[in-house]
Design a protein around this motif. Structure first.
Motif, PDB file in Angstrom:
ATOM      1  N   THR A  70      50.873  42.350  36.938  1.00  0.00           N
ATOM      2  CA  THR A  70      50.855  43.649  36.555  1.00  0.00           C
ATOM      3  C   THR A  70      49.648  44.258  35.698  1.00  0.00           C
ATOM      4  O   THR A  70      48.846  44.558  36.355  1.00  0.00           O
ATOM      5  CB  THR A  70      52.327  43.909  35.705  1.00  0.00           C
ATOM      6  OG1 THR A  70      52.215  43.043  34.485  1.00  0.00           O
ATOM      7  CG2 THR A  70      53.459  43.499  36.301  1.00  0.00           C
ATOM      8  N   ASP A  94      48.222  45.226  41.055  1.00  0.00           N
ATOM      9  CA  ASP A  94      48.108  46.385  41.290  1.00  0.00           C
ATOM     10  C   ASP A  94      46.606  46.882  41.441  1.00  0.00           C
ATOM     11  O   ASP A  94      45.813  45.848  41.111  1.00  0.00           O
ATOM     12  CB  ASP A  94      48.718  47.074  40.040  1.00  0.00           C
ATOM     13  CG  ASP A  94      48.619  48.726  40.106  1.00  0.00           C
ATOM     14  OD1 ASP A  94      49.309  49.451  40.829  1.00  0.00           O
ATOM     15  OD2 ASP A  94      47.450  49.245  39.627  1.00  0.00           O
ATOM     16  N   LYS A  95      46.169  47.854  41.784  1.00  0.00           N
ATOM     17  CA  LYS A  95      44.775  47.911  42.187  1.00  0.00           C
ATOM     18  C   LYS A  95      44.103  48.040  40.658  1.00  0.00           C
ATOM     19  O   LYS A  95      42.818  47.842  40.766  1.00  0.00           O
ATOM     20  CB  LYS A  95      44.487  49.333  42.797  1.00  0.00           C
ATOM     21  CG  LYS A  95      45.143  50.797  42.201  1.00  0.00           C
ATOM     22  CD  LYS A  95      44.936  51.931  43.030  1.00  0.00           C
ATOM     23  CE  LYS A  95      45.565  53.319  42.623  1.00  0.00           C
ATOM     24  NZ  LYS A  95      46.996  53.105  42.229  1.00  0.00           N
ATOM     25  N   SER A  97      45.126  46.398  38.035  1.00  0.00           N
ATOM     26  CA  SER A  97      45.282  45.205  37.235  1.00  0.00           C
ATOM     27  C   SER A  97      43.983  44.405  36.906  1.00  0.00           C
ATOM     28  O   SER A  97      42.966  44.526  37.509  1.00  0.00           O
ATOM     29  CB  SER A  97      46.152  44.294  37.992  1.00  0.00           C
ATOM     30  OG  SER A  97      47.309  44.648  38.288  1.00  0.00           O
ATOM     31  N   LEU A 123      47.868  44.156  47.454  1.00  0.00           N
ATOM     32  CA  LEU A 123      48.200  44.887  46.302  1.00  0.00           C
ATOM     33  C   LEU A 123      49.643  45.538  46.266  1.00  0.00           C
ATOM     34  O   LEU A 123      50.107  45.777  47.374  1.00  0.00           O
ATOM     35  CB  LEU A 123      47.373  46.290  46.340  1.00  0.00           C
ATOM     36  CG  LEU A 123      45.660  45.945  46.194  1.00  0.00           C
ATOM     37  CD1 LEU A 123      45.000  47.155  46.407  1.00  0.00           C
ATOM     38  CD2 LEU A 123      45.412  44.860  44.983  1.00  0.00           C
ATOM     39  N   SER A 163      53.907  45.795  43.814  1.00  0.00           N
ATOM     40  CA  SER A 163      54.573  45.208  42.681  1.00  0.00           C
ATOM     41  C   SER A 163      55.502  44.392  43.157  1.00  0.00           C
ATOM     42  O   SER A 163      55.552  43.870  44.149  1.00  0.00           O
ATOM     43  CB  SER A 163      55.263  46.655  42.187  1.00  0.00           C
ATOM     44  OG  SER A 163      56.357  47.026  43.472  1.00  0.00           O
TER      45      SER A 163
END
Length: 323
Positions: A145, A165-166, A168, A270, A272
């Protein structure tokens, strides 16, 4: 004379009355303090009993949900250390429970951690690989995350695939051990340091003594060895997906965004945890298998925080950290 005597008697009576009034006030304060302590203890007792009764209910939701097909979720949050929530004992217990459940279709490690102990991280890494080999039908996905750095990335590299995530922060494949030196400060204060040891280098991490070149070189070799173990584990877990040949700085301790990490082969995609469960695993039902502290445990831990341990770390006597 009689007038003086009468006046003295009256003053004496007045002082006695004042003394009685003062004593009565003190006694009243004591009674109020006792009652205050009593009610505080009663409140704490009530809270402890309520928490003790409530704690078992925390596991009911997972037990009720686990009867259906699901994706198991395990949180790896915060510092990875023996006495933290993200300790090897807690994470490994969660992993074993998730793999043992017959309805588990896949396991997601949701990671938000700056790293921590190389030993604790290594234990978790080894257990993930063991469970994967034992249950080949259950895939493990690491989802980073906010932060998946150092020891946290060490753990993630044991998974089948890593997602982030892009934005992170990913990587920081390095080892650090930091401290302070107070030698000059002590000299200015006129303080003499006396250390008695059996063993020439027993006190080599003492921040109050001058640093020796041979000891500094030795400590660097210890850190380099730990770093190489970290690198070897990441290479074993990630294999040819890593672009380390084109980017040797991958193992320099730098950290990258999720978007950059994807290009470098540090992550596979990428997304969640809900995205991975829904689109990758194909089972959007998520059941949390994270080992959680009861409210009583959290309260006891706060009361029992070790000042000496934090002081030792501040003085530079800490162990190497993957962060």
């Amino acid at each position: 004379m009689s007038e003086w005597k009468e006046l003295a008697d009256e003053q004496k009576k007045a002082w006695q009355l004042l003394e009685k009034a003062a004593l009565a006030g003190v006694q009243e304060q004591r009674r109020a303090r006792r009652w205050g302590i009593f009610f505080k203890l009663l409140t704490f007792t009530y809270l402890f009993v309520a928490l003790a009764l409530f704690s078992p209910l925390l596991q009911l939701d997972r037990a009720a949900s686990a009867g259906k097909s699901h994706t198991a979720l395990i949180e790896v949050r915060g510092m990875i250390a023996a006495d933290e929530l993200a300790s090897a004992d807690n994470v490994i217990s969660s992993l074993r429970a998730a793999f043992k459940d017959e309805q588990t279709k896949a396991v997601i490690l949701r990671i938000n951690s700056p790293g921590g102990s190389p030993v604790q991280s290594g234990y978790i890494y080894d257990e993930i690989r063991r469970l994967r080999a034992e249950h080949e039908q259950i895939k493990v996905y690491a989802v980073i995350t906010d932060l998946g750095a150092s020891g946290a990335y060490y753990i993630a590299s044991a998974a089948d695939q890593i997602y982030a995530d892009k934005a992170s922060l990913v990587g920081s494949i390095g080892v650090t051990a930091a401290g302070f030196g107070f030698v000059e400060a002590m000299q200015r204060l006129g303080v003499e340091r006396r250390v008695y040891t059996a063993g020439e280098h027993k006190a080599f991490l003492d921040p109050f003594q001058p640093q020796k070149e041979d000891e500094r070189r030795f400590w660097g070799e210890v850190l380099a060895t730990t770093h190489q173990q970290f690198i070897d584990s990441v290479k074993q877990g990630r294999g040819e997906r890593l672009k380390s040949a084109e980017h040797p700085e991958l193992f320099s301790g730098l950290v990258w965004s999720g978007e950059q990490a994807l290009r470098l082969g540090l992550v596979d995609g990428l997304g969640s945890s809900s995205y991975v469960a829904r689109e990758v695993v194909g089972e959007k039902r998520i059941v949390d298998f994270t080992t959680k502290q009861s409210p009583l445990d959290r309260f006891a831990k706060r009361l029992g925080t070790s000042v000496a341990e934090h002081l030792a770390l501040w003085m530079g006597m800490g162990v190497p950290q993957l962060r």
